[in-house]
Write a protein that holds these residues in place. Structure first.
Motif, PDB file in Angstrom:
ATOM      1  N   ALA A   8      10.826   0.334  44.717  1.00  0.00           N
ATOM      2  CA  ALA A   8      12.074   1.107  44.717  1.00  0.00           C
ATOM      3  C   ALA A   8      12.435   1.614  43.334  1.00  0.00           C
ATOM      4  CB  ALA A   8      13.221   0.263  45.275  1.00  0.00           C
ATOM      5  N   PHE A   9      12.423   0.747  42.342  1.00  0.00           N
ATOM      6  CA  PHE A   9      12.992   1.084  41.036  1.00  0.00           C
ATOM      7  C   PHE A   9      12.028   0.925  39.868  1.00  0.00           C
ATOM      8  CE2 PHE A   9      16.786  -0.215  43.545  1.00  0.00           C
ATOM      9  CZ  PHE A   9      17.413   1.021  43.559  1.00  0.00           C
ATOM     10  N   GLY A  10      10.764   0.627  40.155  1.00  0.00           N
ATOM     11  CA  GLY A  10       9.815   0.441  39.057  1.00  0.00           C
ATOM     12  C   GLY A  10      10.073  -0.830  38.279  1.00  0.00           C
ATOM     13  N   GLY A  11      10.698  -1.820  38.931  1.00  0.00           N
ATOM     14  CA  GLY A  11      10.959  -3.098  38.277  1.00  0.00           C
ATOM     15  C   GLY A  11       9.678  -3.722  37.760  1.00  0.00           C
ATOM     16  N   GLN A  12       9.766  -4.344  36.596  1.00  0.00           N
ATOM     17  CA  GLN A  12       8.599  -4.975  35.987  1.00  0.00           C
ATOM     18  C   GLN A  12       8.912  -6.451  35.744  1.00  0.00           C
ATOM     19  OE1 GLN A  12       8.557  -2.495  32.542  1.00  0.00           O
ATOM     20  NE2 GLN A  12       7.522  -0.822  33.580  1.00  0.00           N
ATOM     21  N   ARG A  13       8.201  -7.292  36.487  1.00  0.00           N
ATOM     22  CA  ARG A  13       8.393  -8.739  36.338  1.00  0.00           C
ATOM     23  C   ARG A  13       8.038  -9.153  34.915  1.00  0.00           C
ATOM     24  NH1 ARG A  13       4.675 -13.244  39.221  1.00  0.00           N
ATOM     25  NH2 ARG A  13       5.602 -15.072  38.227  1.00  0.00           N
ATOM     26  N   GLN A  14       8.830 -10.075  34.384  1.00  0.00           N
ATOM     27  CA  GLN A  14       8.605 -10.635  33.056  1.00  0.00           C
ATOM     28  C   GLN A  14       8.215 -12.104  33.243  1.00  0.00           C
ATOM     29  OE1 GLN A  14       9.041  -8.383  30.254  1.00  0.00           O
ATOM     30  NE2 GLN A  14       8.962  -7.135  32.114  1.00  0.00           N
ATOM     31  N   PRO A  15       6.928 -12.396  33.483  1.00  0.00           N
ATOM     32  CA  PRO A  15       6.512 -13.759  33.825  1.00  0.00           C
ATOM     33  C   PRO A  15       6.949 -14.805  32.805  1.00  0.00           C
ATOM     34  CG  PRO A  15       4.682 -12.231  34.094  1.00  0.00           C
ATOM     35  CD  PRO A  15       5.804 -11.470  33.444  1.00  0.00           C
ATOM     36  N   HIS A  16       7.061 -14.435  31.546  1.00  0.00           N
ATOM     37  CA  HIS A  16       7.481 -15.400  30.526  1.00  0.00           C
ATOM     38  C   HIS A  16       8.942 -15.813  30.708  1.00  0.00           C
ATOM     39  CE1 HIS A  16       8.253 -11.350  28.992  1.00  0.00           C
ATOM     40  NE2 HIS A  16       9.192 -11.856  28.222  1.00  0.00           N
ATOM     41  N   TRP A  17       9.688 -15.113  31.556  1.00  0.00           N
ATOM     42  CA  TRP A  17      11.077 -15.472  31.855  1.00  0.00           C
ATOM     43  C   TRP A  17      11.226 -16.116  33.235  1.00  0.00           C
ATOM     44  CZ3 TRP A  17      13.562 -10.172  30.225  1.00  0.00           C
ATOM     45  CH2 TRP A  17      13.629 -10.100  28.843  1.00  0.00           C
ATOM     46  N   ASP A  18      10.103 -16.332  33.957  1.00  0.00           N
ATOM     47  CA  ASP A  18      10.200 -16.985  35.266  1.00  0.00           C
ATOM     48  C   ASP A  18      11.004 -18.278  35.133  1.00  0.00           C
ATOM     49  OD1 ASP A  18       8.672 -15.040  36.481  1.00  0.00           O
ATOM     50  OD2 ASP A  18       6.910 -16.321  36.780  1.00  0.00           O
TER      51      ASP A  18
END
Length: 154
Positions: free
Chosen positions: A29-39
């Motif tokens: 939907a929005f091009g969200g990019q997961r930030q695994p270092h912030w999981d």
């Protein structure tokens, strides 16, 4: 009054019932990019939240695994801004192209809007900064995408 000041919004948090399904939706939907270092994980390693960066949103977005709280389907607590009606039409096309059902461009009281529902049924709105004259009579308030939910009718 001498009150402490706020410094903006730290992050937006959405309760979800399935982290991976919701992550896929936000990416499409929005091009969200997961930030695994912030999981977010518990000490035993169980994952309970993803943090995303979303282009055009100044605060990170948290997808928090909270199945009971995710069940407020239909309510739209967040309204993202887009500049123009033309931009909104682009969003309607983009969402349809990536398989996300949406309202298409609707007429609001002062601008134009679009509604999409994330996997748990919660609505997200996009609303234009571009305006038209205040228009109570012509606004799409009875469209099912924006009409008050039965449980919220006054």
């Amino acid at each position: 009054m001498n009150r402490p000041s706020l410094a903006g919004i730290h992050h937006l948090k959405f309760a979800v019932s399935d982290l991976d399904v919701s992550l896929d939706w936000w990416e499409r939907a929005f091009g969200g990019q997961r930030q695994p270092h912030w999981d977010h994980t518990f000490p035993d390693g169980r994952l309970f939240a993803y943090m995303l960066l979303v282009p055009g949103v100044d605060a990170p977005v948290e997808l928090r695994l909270a199945p009971g709280s995710a069940l407020v389907a239909g309510f739209d607590s967040i309204v993202f801004a887009v500049e123009t009606r033309e931009d909104l039409e682009g969003w309607a096309k983009h969402l349809a192209d990536v398989g996300i059902d949406n309202s298409g461009v609707l007429r609001g009281f002062l601008g134009w809007l679009l509604v999409a529902r994330e996997p748990d049924g919660n609505s997200l709105r996009l609303y234009t900064n571009e305006t038209h004259d205040w228009d109570v009579e012509g606004a799409d308030v009875h469209n099912p995408w924006v009409a008050s939910l039965e449980r919220d009718r006054l």
